[in-house]
Design a protein around this motif. Sequence first.
Motif, short mmCIF file in Angstrom:
data_model
loop_
_atom_site.label_atom_id
_atom_site.label_comp_id
_atom_site.label_asym_id
_atom_site.label_seq_id
_atom_site.Cartn_x
_atom_site.Cartn_y
_atom_site.Cartn_z
N ALA A 1 0.80 -1.22 0.02
CA ALA A 1 0.01 -0.12 -0.18
C ALA A 1 0.88 1.24 -0.06
O ALA A 1 2.10 1.21 0.32
N LEU A 2 0.42 2.27 -0.30
CA LEU A 2 0.92 3.56 -0.34
C LEU A 2 0.41 4.22 0.90
O LEU A 2 -0.80 4.36 1.26
N ARG A 3 1.35 4.63 1.52
CA ARG A 3 1.05 5.44 2.91
C ARG A 3 1.30 6.97 2.81
O ARG A 3 2.35 6.99 2.17
N ARG A 4 0.88 8.00 3.55
CA ARG A 4 1.17 9.21 3.35
C ARG A 4 1.29 9.64 5.00
O ARG A 4 0.77 9.24 5.81
N MET A 5 2.09 10.48 4.81
CA MET A 5 2.48 11.34 6.29
C MET A 5 1.33 12.33 6.48
O MET A 5 0.96 13.03 5.60
N ILE B 1 -3.56 4.20 0.93
CA ILE B 1 -4.18 3.73 -0.32
C ILE B 1 -3.71 2.57 -0.68
O ILE B 1 -2.40 2.20 -0.66
N VAL B 2 -4.56 1.72 -1.00
CA VAL B 2 -4.34 0.45 -1.60
C VAL B 2 -3.64 0.50 -3.07
O VAL B 2 -4.50 1.02 -4.03
N ALA B 3 -2.47 0.40 -3.47
CA ALA B 3 -1.83 0.54 -4.53
C ALA B 3 -2.17 -0.45 -5.57
O ALA B 3 -2.02 -0.31 -6.67
N ASP B 4 -2.56 -1.59 -5.21
CA ASP B 4 -3.00 -2.52 -6.05
C ASP B 4 -1.93 -3.12 -6.93
O ASP B 4 -2.20 -3.43 -8.11
N HIS B 5 -0.62 -2.95 -6.36
CA HIS B 5 0.38 -3.73 -7.27
C HIS B 5 0.50 -5.14 -6.82
O HIS B 5 0.08 -5.35 -5.50
N LYS B 6 0.55 -6.04 -7.66
CA LYS B 6 0.47 -7.35 -7.30
C LYS B 6 1.97 -7.83 -6.72
O LYS B 6 1.90 -9.07 -6.21
N CYS C 1 6.31 2.06 -9.00
CA CYS C 1 6.57 0.94 -10.01
C CYS C 1 6.94 -0.41 -9.15
O CYS C 1 7.09 -0.25 -8.11
N SER C 2 6.81 -1.50 -9.70
CA SER C 2 6.68 -2.68 -8.86
C SER C 2 7.45 -3.86 -9.50
O SER C 2 7.64 -3.90 -10.71
N SER C 3 7.64 -4.98 -8.67
CA SER C 3 7.94 -6.19 -9.42
C SER C 3 7.03 -7.01 -10.24
O SER C 3 7.22 -7.78 -10.92
N ASP C 4 5.69 -6.38 -10.14
CA ASP C 4 4.65 -6.86 -11.05
C ASP C 4 4.71 -6.37 -12.60
O ASP C 4 3.86 -6.52 -13.45
N SER D 1 -2.06 2.87 -15.78
CA SER D 1 -1.48 1.76 -14.96
C SER D 1 -1.13 0.89 -16.03
O SER D 1 -2.02 0.63 -17.15
N TRP D 2 0.07 0.69 -16.31
CA TRP D 2 0.34 -0.19 -17.51
C TRP D 2 1.61 -1.09 -17.62
O TRP D 2 2.36 -0.91 -16.66
#
Lengths: 895, 376
Positions: free
Chosen positions: A382-386, B15-20, B38-41, B60-61
Amino acid sequence: MSGNKLDVLWSPIHHDKFIVWGQDITLYDVARLQDIEKKSTYTQLSSSRGATVVASQSASGVRCVDISSIVDHPDPLLALGHASGRVTLTSLKQTYDPLGLVGREFVARYPRPCISVAWNRTETNLLAAGMDKHRSDHCILLWDVQSCGLDEFDEGLSHPVSEPARPIAELGMGETAHSVSWCGFAPRTLVASMNLKHIKIFDLRESGDKASGTATHRQCLGAVCEAAGWRVASRGDAGACVWDARALARPLLALPTPRPPRRLLWCPTRRNLLISLQRDSSTLRLHDIQQVQESKLHQSMDSVTSAAALEEAEAEAPAGGALERDVAVCGAPLAAFACHPAHRARLLVLSAAGALCEYTVAERVTPAWGAGGELAWAGGGALRRMPPAFYSHERDISHVMRARALTEYGLKPDLWQNADLAEDEALSGLWHFLALSKSLVEDGCIRNSPWKHPGVRAVLRSPGEGYRSEAAATLLPDLPSRKVTTYRSAERTRALQLCGWGWGWDSAGAGVERAEAEGTPCRAAALAAFHLRLRAALDVLARARAPALRVAALALAPCAGAGAADERLWREALAAAAPALPDPYLRALLHFLAAALPPSAPQPHQPDYSAVLNETEMRLEDRVAFACIYLPDGALHEYVSQLWSGLRARGSLAALLLSGVSAEGVGALQCWLERSGDVQSAALLAARCAGPELLRDERVRGWLAAYRALLDAWRLWWARCLLDTWAAAGGGGEGAGAGVACTYCGKPVAAAATARPRPAFARLPPPAAKMKQISSCPNCRKPLPRCGVCSLHLGTAVAGGPPAPPAPPPPAPALPPAPGVAGAHFDGWFSWCVACRHGGHAAHLLQWFSEHTECPVSSCTCRCSALDPPDPPPAPAPNDPPAPAPPALPAADKS
Amino acid sequence: MGELATNNIFESQTIVADHKDLIHDVAYDFYGERMATCSSDQYVKVWDTDGQGGWRLTASWKAHHGSVWKVTWAHPEFGQVLATCSFDRTAAIWEEVGDTTASGSEKGLRTWVKRSNLVDSRTSVTDVKFGPKHLGLLLVTCSADGIIRIYEAPDVMNLAQWTLQHEIPTKVSISCLSWNPSLSRSNSNPPMLAVGSDEPNNVNATGTQSDKVANNEKVFIYEYSESSRRWTRTECLSSVVEPVNDLAFAPNLGRSFHLLAVATKDVRIIKIEPLPESSSATNGSAVRFKTEVLAAFEQHNSCVWRVAWNVTGTLLASSGDDCCVRLWKMQYMNQWKGVAVFKNDAASSESTAPARAHTTYTRLAAMANPAHMPYH
């Protein structure tokens, strides 16, 4: 693994239960420490969790253990593989048993050690067992624990083992299975390590006992498949291997390890993470498996160069790798570890000595700062923010500067107006000082200064330069019998004016009143006393609101009362009391009186004012002004130099009082900037107060450039523009923004209409009313380009809109039109597309591009409005090139 | 006290980034209004602020065929441009464009197109950074085999064309690099790069000979010489001898020195002060800088992953093996202190534990006691 048989297993469905398997099999229950009852004994796992023993049983003869995933079972149901070949189901705790599975037994046809058992995780009723070799029996047996026992279940639990259950499948005739495990990529698929040299994959959906895939490799033990994927990991004496279950011909990756790995597990909560434990090691090794996806499909879509790259990539197979790192868990050699089935990156580790420890694998967390001061970090998916509230706890200069910039700090027309916006005592004092020095220079009080804002040091020349102050014995108006030596000269007068004191009581009296009005009666009293008006000082103190101050007036009274024989007593009492006084001005006042009024009869002596001068809590200007009155030339010069070097070394802003905004003042500002990080004030001071010469200084240009970049990043273009204007007015004028030049003669179109000089706003276009209607180049009379929509020449009014006087594109792209002011004329402005360079009247183009994406000029297919990213709203408009060369990028723009 | 409060508030700001898979990099654009992850997915995602403090996923691509290590924004002067680098040995330049086939109401839709693919590396490209704006459109990449490559787009309008200007071999695996963001163009501040190596220390080499010890230096400063038109290594920071995971120059806000944060076994803040020309001339050309370690914080257990400076270079954020993000602030001249800790707390990850795999077959037994029905 079978050496000293120490292992730990999480229950796949009970997230707070695990077993430790050694001499005994022990079931533990994990709870937070505060939830564990005080009396019960527990094993601490981490700072917050502990485990209590729930049940235990002897593990003699047990060769392998697995915990089932049957959801309905209230306690972990274990399958134990025995050396005799039996597989028994047991629940360590005697509890309710809804399925009647506890106590069931499965027996191989021929007795030999059972080496491995594995429950299927999805079809939870399937149990696989790997057996040692027997020449006439299969080595992998499968049971369906529920369907086998169905008949007895209805009749009760009396004879669960009356009839040996028959395996539903048997595989590997005459072979050895060292480990069996279920695959995640397909139901009813097994991967097994066999005969010390094979990895075999069996698909039970196919009939027959032939393996659907076989690999022969040295590193073939302990094959495990990842939970959702095709990869299989195996271990051997020299390291681990990763395989693709679809292509077992050769390993995807070989992961050599210095010592043979004892245990290999895929992390259940994170893809690509393989965890291995080496023999006698106290660290776990995390293998982050990286793979380049096979991408033949993408090849055709990519450009030629990338296709070539992919060919190369394939030539260099295998395309994969692993990022490895070792994590030390608890310092001691480890015996086993288990991944928590659901909690992210949570491991349970069992050391060789039997100690349990919980460990969380720290994933890489990436923080990033936004220009506005936001901090975001990515961790745990998840992304987190301060929270913005952080800045209310910690006033960082970046936040302070932004808040100030929003108030147009430093940009107010009068210098003193900025003082209040600073909300900082030192800064607001500095702005007041600058306003004062500016007015002194403008009034002609200080002449011959090379700088617009001279400081005390510039005004006071050194004694070597041939000026002498005149020493005068001044009578105290309230104490006629006493005289105090003061010094005066023109230079000192100017210095006093810079300090805000002025010469003589006439100007100082106002200062006293002001100090009193500001709520600093002590300072007012001290100022009065320094001007030898003891009566006024007493009056001020008597009027003070705080009773303590009125008491302090008592101390003054004796000296005002023309002290007699008891003066010595007073003096001693004073020496004792002065340091205890809370206010620096009161202390200085008493020290001054003690020093200035000598005990003996008036005689020429040099009183020692060092106690006053070293009262560093007094404002610098008061100390300097005091020195200017009471110190002789040499001592004064020395005192000021000493102050300067001290302040300069500390990077204090007050140093500017001494230096003014001068070359050495820039050095002092630089020191202060490096200490405080407040580039904003430094840049603003430079823009407002430095002359052209200083603005050419490399450091000053650096401040301005840095602050401009900051304002740009904060999208405070208006403030940035005002800053540029001030800097340009100060003489450090940088090039203007974009301009329009004639295609034919190359001369600027707008420059012909000579606007009247407006110093502060020279870069603004002249008022539209003054502009002539120009539809041709004022120099060569060639026509200006036409609007792509209305086909009229540049410079003609926009039809359809309000009859706005046409203004040629003024050189102010950096200047956002203030709403309601320039908007009226904006319709007639000329704008153009940077790609195809067609253009037209702004209003026409806006209208056009609200319905079209293509350029309005026929035969031009430029998709002007789609060229730019979405957020900056104005769609760029196409146009004939108004200038032969594209106008130089505005130097001041976005710099 | 402040730390507790901030920790509590921050809970709501996830925020749920929804990266796998693991997110490797987060980058804000110049204005702090857009964010790329950017992510390992193998995906890159772009987020825009919605103006109320929230983030909206706008693109998202799938950007690469391997883990995407880093993502970085170009200065907006060059358009909305991203660069990514990946394990698949490439770096890529992406530009946001309007959907050219759409019109009317769909005009707002935007896509990112790959403008260029930089394929010179033979190994994983570990970092990519755009150069300071005043140098033009420059891009530097570094790869695991230790080659730093500097690309330039000679025509800023044409992002498809990148020429490889310099190739600097370093012989050690390079994990990270950072441009010196100094804005001044004068001679005393030539273009400068700091690179960090994650090469593990060879156990045999340490401590045997002094010349071997020199090989253990992990942070190098490269400078571009206008006269020789080459990048040369002008400094090795002898104070850093452990593998470096990240480094970052602080934004230079008019300071006369540079601040470099290094993520290694600890968080290090190193002051690099250019020596005046005269003194460097007397010392010969060897010494260009005076370096001083201002702070070394070991609160992140044994390993620091990333460091990041705020816009003024007065706050440093670091992350490490203790699962925390820590903030460090300059207190007085050269004095640094921790001011906040943000836990990447385990509690929230537990609550978001994935649902169990769907069982294909379960036997529904009679439920005698509802209390025994666990976990549904």
